[in-house]
Design a protein around this motif. Structure first.
Motif, PDB file in Angstrom:
ATOM      1  N   SER A 208       9.307  -5.327  -2.987  1.00  0.00           N
ATOM      2  CA  SER A 208       7.758  -5.078  -2.661  1.00  0.00           C
ATOM      3  C   SER A 208       7.606  -5.716  -2.885  1.00  0.00           C
ATOM      4  O   SER A 208       6.153  -5.530  -2.683  1.00  0.00           O
ATOM      5  CB  SER A 208       8.104  -4.455  -4.264  1.00  0.00           C
ATOM      6  OG  SER A 208       8.712  -2.709  -3.934  1.00  0.00           O
ATOM      7  N   GLU A 209       7.373  -6.901  -3.279  1.00  0.00           N
ATOM      8  CA  GLU A 209       6.497  -8.126  -3.758  1.00  0.00           C
ATOM      9  C   GLU A 209       6.355  -8.497  -2.128  1.00  0.00           C
ATOM     10  O   GLU A 209       5.649  -9.010  -1.772  1.00  0.00           O
ATOM     11  CB  GLU A 209       7.137  -9.081  -4.159  1.00  0.00           C
ATOM     12  CG  GLU A 209       6.712 -10.642  -4.373  1.00  0.00           C
ATOM     13  CD  GLU A 209       4.812 -10.139  -5.561  1.00  0.00           C
ATOM     14  OE1 GLU A 209       3.618 -10.626  -5.249  1.00  0.00           O
ATOM     15  OE2 GLU A 209       4.547  -8.591  -6.953  1.00  0.00           O
ATOM     16  N   GLU A 210       6.622  -8.779  -1.355  1.00  0.00           N
ATOM     17  CA  GLU A 210       7.402  -9.633  -0.146  1.00  0.00           C
ATOM     18  C   GLU A 210       6.070  -8.279   0.602  1.00  0.00           C
ATOM     19  O   GLU A 210       4.815  -8.621   1.257  1.00  0.00           O
ATOM     20  CB  GLU A 210       8.405  -9.265   0.761  1.00  0.00           C
ATOM     21  CG  GLU A 210       8.926 -10.844   0.093  1.00  0.00           C
ATOM     22  CD  GLU A 210       8.388 -11.270   0.951  1.00  0.00           C
ATOM     23  OE1 GLU A 210       7.489 -11.585   1.673  1.00  0.00           O
ATOM     24  OE2 GLU A 210       7.861 -12.566  -0.219  1.00  0.00           O
ATOM     25  N   SER A 211       6.222  -7.449   0.332  1.00  0.00           N
ATOM     26  CA  SER A 211       5.668  -5.813   1.371  1.00  0.00           C
ATOM     27  C   SER A 211       3.936  -6.282   0.694  1.00  0.00           C
ATOM     28  O   SER A 211       3.270  -6.232   1.457  1.00  0.00           O
ATOM     29  CB  SER A 211       5.259  -4.744   1.046  1.00  0.00           C
ATOM     30  OG  SER A 211       4.483  -3.655   0.989  1.00  0.00           O
ATOM     31  N   LYS A 212       3.778  -6.466  -0.700  1.00  0.00           N
ATOM     32  CA  LYS A 212       2.355  -6.736  -1.167  1.00  0.00           C
ATOM     33  C   LYS A 212       1.836  -7.715  -0.750  1.00  0.00           C
ATOM     34  O   LYS A 212       1.191  -7.847  -0.146  1.00  0.00           O
ATOM     35  CB  LYS A 212       2.108  -6.470  -2.186  1.00  0.00           C
ATOM     36  CG  LYS A 212       3.115  -5.606  -3.180  1.00  0.00           C
ATOM     37  CD  LYS A 212       2.816  -5.534  -4.615  1.00  0.00           C
ATOM     38  CE  LYS A 212       3.099  -4.343  -5.388  1.00  0.00           C
ATOM     39  NZ  LYS A 212       3.853  -4.546  -6.904  1.00  0.00           N
ATOM     40  N   LEU A 213       2.918  -8.778  -0.192  1.00  0.00           N
ATOM     41  CA  LEU A 213       1.817 -10.069  -0.164  1.00  0.00           C
ATOM     42  C   LEU A 213       1.811 -10.227   1.483  1.00  0.00           C
ATOM     43  O   LEU A 213       1.040 -10.415   1.829  1.00  0.00           O
ATOM     44  CB  LEU A 213       3.300 -11.959  -0.299  1.00  0.00           C
ATOM     45  CG  LEU A 213       3.262 -12.119  -2.105  1.00  0.00           C
ATOM     46  CD1 LEU A 213       4.559 -13.278  -1.393  1.00  0.00           C
ATOM     47  CD2 LEU A 213       2.634 -12.704  -2.357  1.00  0.00           C
ATOM     48  N   GLN A 214       2.891  -9.401   2.178  1.00  0.00           N
ATOM     49  CA  GLN A 214       1.906  -9.531   3.953  1.00  0.00           C
ATOM     50  C   GLN A 214       1.110  -8.050   4.071  1.00  0.00           C
ATOM     51  O   GLN A 214       0.876  -7.842   5.003  1.00  0.00           O
ATOM     52  CB  GLN A 214       3.586  -9.454   4.813  1.00  0.00           C
ATOM     53  CG  GLN A 214       4.368 -10.138   4.242  1.00  0.00           C
ATOM     54  CD  GLN A 214       5.543 -10.147   5.427  1.00  0.00           C
ATOM     55  OE1 GLN A 214       5.680  -9.773   6.193  1.00  0.00           O
ATOM     56  NE2 GLN A 214       6.871 -11.142   4.975  1.00  0.00           N
ATOM     57  N   ASN A 215       0.713  -7.550   3.012  1.00  0.00           N
ATOM     58  CA  ASN A 215      -0.608  -6.574   2.890  1.00  0.00           C
ATOM     59  C   ASN A 215       0.153  -4.744   3.995  1.00  0.00           C
ATOM     60  O   ASN A 215      -0.523  -5.026   4.817  1.00  0.00           O
ATOM     61  CB  ASN A 215      -1.739  -6.755   2.843  1.00  0.00           C
ATOM     62  CG  ASN A 215      -2.935  -5.839   3.038  1.00  0.00           C
ATOM     63  OD1 ASN A 215      -2.385  -4.859   2.110  1.00  0.00           O
ATOM     64  ND2 ASN A 215      -3.576  -6.052   3.832  1.00  0.00           N
ATOM     65  N   SER A 216       1.708  -4.830   3.943  1.00  0.00           N
ATOM     66  CA  SER A 216       1.490  -3.799   4.707  1.00  0.00           C
ATOM     67  C   SER A 216       3.142  -3.123   3.904  1.00  0.00           C
ATOM     68  O   SER A 216       4.562  -4.107   3.830  1.00  0.00           O
ATOM     69  CB  SER A 216       2.363  -4.614   6.506  1.00  0.00           C
ATOM     70  OG  SER A 216       2.537  -3.904   7.182  1.00  0.00           O
TER      71      SER A 216
ATOM     72  N   PHE B   7       7.335  -5.423   7.068  1.00  0.00           N
ATOM     73  CA  PHE B   7       7.549  -7.308   7.194  1.00  0.00           C
ATOM     74  C   PHE B   7       9.413  -7.534   7.772  1.00  0.00           C
ATOM     75  O   PHE B   7       9.460  -6.806   7.210  1.00  0.00           O
ATOM     76  CB  PHE B   7       6.890  -7.366   6.071  1.00  0.00           C
ATOM     77  CG  PHE B   7       7.515  -6.565   4.483  1.00  0.00           C
ATOM     78  CD1 PHE B   7       9.130  -7.448   4.277  1.00  0.00           C
ATOM     79  CD2 PHE B   7       7.777  -5.862   3.628  1.00  0.00           C
ATOM     80  CE1 PHE B   7       9.710  -6.704   3.166  1.00  0.00           C
ATOM     81  CE2 PHE B   7       8.927  -4.498   3.116  1.00  0.00           C
ATOM     82  CZ  PHE B   7       9.596  -5.775   2.765  1.00  0.00           C
TER      83      PHE B   7
END
Length: 61
Positions: free
Chosen positions: A5-13, A16
């Motif tokens: 979930s954090e990676e999704s937020k960081l990559q804004n998508s 990812f």
């Protein structure tokens, strides 16, 4: 799921790529690789995410 979930937020998508293979991800999370893979498959079967190698898609409901 928290890491993804954090990676999704960081990559804004919701789709990812992570910089780890399965063993590296397990090491990063300090978990057993086979147990982690089992949990990823459970989440996929529940319709929470899709994945292929190090590319993930979080399914928003």
């Amino acid at each position: 799921m928290s890491y993804l979930s954090e990676e999704s937020k960081l990559q804004n998508s919701p789709t990812f790529t992570i910089p780890f293979n399965r063993q590296q991800l397990a090491d990063f999370l300090s978990v057993d690789r086979s147990a982690m893979s089992n949990e990823l498959c459970k989440m996929r079967n529940e319709g929470l995410l899709e994945f292929e190698k190090n590319r993930f898609t979080l399914i928003m409901r």
